[in-house]
Design a protein around this motif. Structure first.
Motif, PDB file in Angstrom:
ATOM      1  N   LEU A 225       6.204   5.129   1.081  1.00 30.85           N
ATOM      2  CA  LEU A 225       6.054   4.567   2.418  1.00 30.85           C
ATOM      3  C   LEU A 225       7.394   3.995   2.853  1.00 30.85           C
ATOM      4  CD1 LEU A 225       2.603   2.766   2.093  1.00 30.85           C
ATOM      5  CD2 LEU A 225       3.078   4.944   3.213  1.00 30.85           C
ATOM      6  N   ALA A 226       7.729   4.162   4.120  1.00 27.55           N
ATOM      7  CA  ALA A 226       9.053   3.797   4.622  1.00 27.55           C
ATOM      8  C   ALA A 226       9.419   2.368   4.259  1.00 27.55           C
ATOM      9  CB  ALA A 226       9.115   3.991   6.134  1.00 27.55           C
ATOM     10  N   ASP A 227      10.627   2.213   3.711  1.00 24.08           N
ATOM     11  CA  ASP A 227      11.212   0.910   3.370  1.00 24.08           C
ATOM     12  C   ASP A 227      10.424   0.164   2.296  1.00 24.08           C
ATOM     13  OD1 ASP A 227      13.184   1.318   5.335  1.00 24.08           O
ATOM     14  OD2 ASP A 227      11.889   0.502   6.888  1.00 24.08           O
ATOM     15  N   THR A 228       9.660   0.886   1.486  1.00 23.33           N
ATOM     16  CA  THR A 228       8.929   0.263   0.379  1.00 23.33           C
ATOM     17  C   THR A 228       9.060   1.150  -0.853  1.00 23.33           C
ATOM     18  OG1 THR A 228       6.781   1.359   0.712  1.00 23.33           O
ATOM     19  CG2 THR A 228       7.253  -0.596   2.059  1.00 23.33           C
ATOM     20  N   ASP A 229       8.503   0.668  -1.963  1.00 24.63           N
ATOM     21  CA  ASP A 229       8.428   1.469  -3.185  1.00 24.63           C
ATOM     22  C   ASP A 229       7.015   2.001  -3.418  1.00 24.63           C
ATOM     23  OD1 ASP A 229      11.122   1.021  -3.768  1.00 24.63           O
ATOM     24  OD2 ASP A 229      10.693  -0.878  -4.784  1.00 24.63           O
ATOM     25  N   ASP A 230       6.139   1.823  -2.437  1.00 23.02           N
ATOM     26  CA  ASP A 230       4.753   2.273  -2.573  1.00 23.02           C
ATOM     27  C   ASP A 230       4.671   3.788  -2.460  1.00 23.02           C
ATOM     28  OD1 ASP A 230       4.070  -0.374  -2.766  1.00 23.02           O
ATOM     29  OD2 ASP A 230       3.545  -0.568  -0.634  1.00 23.02           O
ATOM     30  N   LYS A 231       4.045   4.417  -3.452  1.00 24.15           N
ATOM     31  CA  LYS A 231       3.928   5.873  -3.466  1.00 24.15           C
ATOM     32  C   LYS A 231       2.512   6.289  -3.064  1.00 24.15           C
ATOM     33  CE  LYS A 231       7.419   6.516  -7.063  1.00 24.15           C
ATOM     34  NZ  LYS A 231       7.708   7.086  -8.407  1.00 24.15           N
ATOM     35  N   PRO A 232       2.358   6.891  -1.906  1.00 28.75           N
ATOM     36  CA  PRO A 232       1.027   7.333  -1.484  1.00 28.75           C
ATOM     37  C   PRO A 232       0.592   8.562  -2.261  1.00 28.75           C
ATOM     38  CG  PRO A 232       2.664   8.083   0.082  1.00 28.75           C
ATOM     39  CD  PRO A 232       3.399   7.233  -0.911  1.00 28.75           C
ATOM     40  N   GLU A 233      -0.726   8.786  -2.307  1.00 26.61           N
ATOM     41  CA  GLU A 233      -1.232   9.966  -2.996  1.00 26.61           C
ATOM     42  C   GLU A 233      -0.850  11.247  -2.264  1.00 26.61           C
ATOM     43  OE1 GLU A 233      -5.399   9.540  -3.524  1.00 26.61           O
ATOM     44  OE2 GLU A 233      -5.244   7.819  -4.884  1.00 26.61           O
ATOM     45  N   SER A 234      -0.724  11.174  -0.945  1.00 24.79           N
ATOM     46  CA  SER A 234      -0.328  12.336  -0.156  1.00 24.79           C
ATOM     47  C   SER A 234       0.278  11.856   1.151  1.00 24.79           C
ATOM     48  CB  SER A 234      -1.529  13.250   0.117  1.00 24.79           C
ATOM     49  OG  SER A 234      -2.519  12.553   0.868  1.00 24.79           O
ATOM     50  N   VAL A 235       0.982  12.768   1.805  1.00 24.88           N
ATOM     51  CA  VAL A 235       1.546  12.466   3.120  1.00 24.88           C
ATOM     52  C   VAL A 235       0.531  12.893   4.163  1.00 24.88           C
ATOM     53  CG1 VAL A 235       3.428  12.919   4.724  1.00 24.88           C
ATOM     54  CG2 VAL A 235       3.883  12.809   2.275  1.00 24.88           C
ATOM     55  N   GLU A 236      -0.101  11.923   4.813  1.00 28.89           N
ATOM     56  CA  GLU A 236      -1.123  12.258   5.784  1.00 28.89           C
ATOM     57  C   GLU A 236      -1.054  11.348   6.998  1.00 28.89           C
ATOM     58  OE1 GLU A 236      -4.801  11.813   3.611  1.00 28.89           O
ATOM     59  OE2 GLU A 236      -5.089   9.789   4.410  1.00 28.89           O
ATOM     60  N   PHE A 237      -1.522  11.902   8.110  1.00 28.96           N
ATOM     61  CA  PHE A 237      -1.583  11.159   9.359  1.00 28.96           C
ATOM     62  C   PHE A 237      -3.021  11.234   9.860  1.00 28.96           C
ATOM     63  CE2 PHE A 237       2.725  12.690   8.890  1.00 28.96           C
ATOM     64  CZ  PHE A 237       3.477  11.564   9.158  1.00 28.96           C
ATOM     65  N   LYS A 238      -3.552  10.077  10.291  1.00 33.42           N
ATOM     66  CA  LYS A 238      -4.927  10.020  10.757  1.00 33.42           C
ATOM     67  C   LYS A 238      -4.995   9.216  12.040  1.00 33.42           C
ATOM     68  CE  LYS A 238      -9.662   9.098   9.265  1.00 33.42           C
ATOM     69  NZ  LYS A 238     -10.542   8.623   8.171  1.00 33.42           N
ATOM     70  N   ASN A 239      -5.110   9.924  13.149  1.00 38.12           N
ATOM     71  CA  ASN A 239      -5.281   9.259  14.428  1.00 38.12           C
ATOM     72  C   ASN A 239      -6.739   8.826  14.593  1.00 38.12           C
ATOM     73  OD1 ASN A 239      -2.597   9.747  14.961  1.00 38.12           O
ATOM     74  ND2 ASN A 239      -2.977  11.576  16.176  1.00 38.12           N
ATOM     75  N   ALA A 240      -6.987   7.964  15.570  1.00 39.85           N
ATOM     76  CA  ALA A 240      -8.341   7.476  15.812  1.00 39.85           C
ATOM     77  C   ALA A 240      -8.536   7.276  17.304  1.00 39.85           C
ATOM     78  CB  ALA A 240      -8.587   6.163  15.065  1.00 39.85           C
ATOM     79  N   THR A 241      -9.793   7.182  17.713  1.00 41.10           N
ATOM     80  CA  THR A 241     -10.070   6.895  19.111  1.00 41.10           C
ATOM     81  C   THR A 241      -9.663   5.465  19.413  1.00 41.10           C
ATOM     82  OG1 THR A 241     -12.332   6.288  18.505  1.00 41.10           O
ATOM     83  CG2 THR A 241     -11.968   8.546  19.265  1.00 41.10           C
ATOM     84  N   ALA A 242      -9.122   5.253  20.599  1.00 44.26           N
ATOM     85  CA  ALA A 242      -8.663   3.921  20.985  1.00 44.26           C
ATOM     86  C   ALA A 242      -9.826   2.943  20.972  1.00 44.26           C
ATOM     87  CB  ALA A 242      -8.048   3.968  22.383  1.00 44.26           C
ATOM     88  N   GLY A 243      -9.620   1.789  20.356  1.00 42.91           N
ATOM     89  CA  GLY A 243     -10.662   0.773  20.273  1.00 42.91           C
ATOM     90  C   GLY A 243     -11.620   0.972  19.127  1.00 42.91           C
TER      91      GLY A 243
END
Length: 234
Positions: A152-170
């Protein structure tokens, strides 16, 4: 007797001088060719076959929406890091995508992977950013190999995968209803009514006691007056 011929001597000196200049020029040209030739040979010996590094990502479908567009972008974090021909990949609705970076030299290359925020007010765009670390090595046969690590940007945290998840507003907002609607108290109306009845019954009892007291006082007063009159008559 030897005679010194100045004219012939001058001609000889001129011939020797021209020949010397030609020899010096020849030696300089050969020296330059040797230097550049060695450099070209050395470069040819260390010229690698390029390797294609694959940087994959996953875009998730938005619940309750029929269509959505993801625009994922990548940029180099170092001046010498090569980038793909297209630095933005568009993914319709949902699905997987990847960037392919052609690298021709061993080294460590840093990239930033992120989503370009869209203009749909009904969508809350995922603003997660990833630091991508591509390490390229040369094996014993001079073949390039690579590995990809993501944090994750500017951290040492390693995610299981590179994913993006949008959501409905609100979607992350909770609508709070009045307490009576969310969790109405059990027998709330009964409790209030029972309390009123208790207070009313208590008031009635106190009124009855007061009336009884007044009647008792009046009776005693009447009896006292009556007894006083009887004593006076006697």
């Amino acid at each position: 007797m030897n005679r010194f011929d100045a004219k012939n001597s001058n001609i000889l000196i001129v011939k020797c001088s021209a020949r010397g200049r030609l020899i010096m020029a020849f030696l300089m040209v050969m020296g330059i060719l040797c230097v550049f030739g060695s450099s070209m040979t050395a470069n040819a010996a260390f010229q690698y076959d390029p390797v294609e590094a694959h940087i994959a990502f996953d875009c998730k479908k938005i619940d309750g929406m029929e269509e959505n567009i993801y625009q994922i972008s990548i940029k180099s974090e170092t001046d010498y890091a090569p980038v793909p021909e297209k630095n933005t990949v568009t993914v319709n609705d949902s699905g997987k995508g990847e960037f392919i970076v052609t690298i021709s030299e061993p080294g460590n290359y840093e990239y930033l992977l992120y989503q370009i925020k869209g203009s749909d007010e009904n969508i809350k765009y995922d603003d997660t950013k990833y630091d991508v670390h591509v390490s390229v090595l040369s094996d014993e046969n001079g073949k390039l190999t690579y590995s990809v690590a993501v944090t994750l940007a500017d951290t040492d945290d390693k995610p299981e995968s590179v994913e993006f998840k949008n959501a409905t507003a609100g979607a992350d907002k909770t609508t709070e209803a009045p307490p009576e609607k969310i969790n109405p108290p059990v027998n709330k109306q009964t409790k209030i009514k029972t309390g009123d009845e208790v207070r009313l019954a208590f008031a009635m009892i106190m009124a009855m006691i007061a009336i009884a007291g007044i009647i008792t006082v009046v009776r005693e007063k009447k009896n006292t007056i009556k007894e006083t009159k009887e004593v006076g008559e006697k």
